[in-house]
Design an enzyme around this catalytic site. Structure first.
Site, mmCIF file in Angstrom:
data_model
loop_
_atom_site.group_PDB
_atom_site.id
_atom_site.type_symbol
_atom_site.label_atom_id
_atom_site.label_comp_id
_atom_site.label_asym_id
_atom_site.label_seq_id
_atom_site.Cartn_x
_atom_site.Cartn_y
_atom_site.Cartn_z
ATOM 1 N N CYS A 156 0.872 -1.173 0.000
ATOM 2 C CA CYS A 156 0.000 0.000 0.000
ATOM 3 C C CYS A 156 0.911 1.225 0.000
ATOM 4 O O CYS A 156 2.109 1.099 -0.213
ATOM 5 C CB CYS A 156 -0.999 -0.013 1.163
ATOM 6 S SG CYS A 156 -0.330 0.211 2.817
ATOM 7 N N HIS A 212 14.177 -14.893 12.185
ATOM 8 C CA HIS A 212 13.743 -14.797 13.576
ATOM 9 C C HIS A 212 12.243 -14.941 13.765
ATOM 10 O O HIS A 212 11.797 -15.410 14.818
ATOM 11 C CB HIS A 212 14.171 -13.459 14.186
ATOM 12 C CG HIS A 212 15.644 -13.351 14.384
ATOM 13 N ND1 HIS A 212 16.226 -12.284 15.032
ATOM 14 C CD2 HIS A 212 16.665 -14.163 14.017
ATOM 15 C CE1 HIS A 212 17.538 -12.451 15.066
ATOM 16 N NE2 HIS A 212 17.827 -13.569 14.446
#
Length: 146
Positions: A65, A98
């Site tokens: 966006c 992670h």
């Protein structure tokens, strides 16, 4: 890899460019729209990327966006989606190692096409480290906090 990509009107040009680039790289791309400059609601497109991940149609997602913020919030409302807002390749790689992110969000008004490609390349090339990160990722996919 099967990859869903979606954007609102502010990012439709970047979406088109990235979809073409992904196809050229050999990926199967599910383009979830939008396809023009008419104003649309970014949450609808964030929800669409998350739904495609949740139902197994794709393995990764790209949500775009103007800023990347709103669409990432929308995508993350689905517990099956772990969408990281990224702006450079290191954050894209760390989102995978992670956080086992299965989607990334980027802001078309904040990132250029070459940096967006670099982020996407790092995101797709990086695996999840597991180990000490696994129990944290498990918590991210819970519908309610423990």
């Amino acid at each position: 890899m099967r990859i869903a990509i979606a954007s609102d009107h502010a990012a439709v040009e970047l979406k088109t460019l990235l979809a073409e680039w992904l196809r050229a790289e050999g990926h199967e791309v599910l383009d979830l729209g939008t396809d023009g400059g008419a104003s649309v609601d970014y949450p609808d497109y964030g929800y669409a990327v998350a739904a495609a991940l949740a139902d197994g149609r794709v393995e990764r997602g790209v949500a775009l966006c103007g800023s990347g913020i709103g669409i990432s919030i929308a995508a993350n409302r689905n517990p099956a989606c772990r969408c990281a807002l990224v702006s450079e390749p290191l954050s894209a790689a760390l989102a995978r190692t992670h956080n086992d992110a299965n989607a990334i969000a980027m802001g078309a008004r904040l990132i250029g096409p070459e940096m967006a490609k670099a982020c996407l390349e790092a995101f797709l090339a990086t695996g999840f480290e597991g180990g000490r990160h696994q129990h944290r990722v498990d918590k991210l996919s819970m519908k309610e906090p423990a």
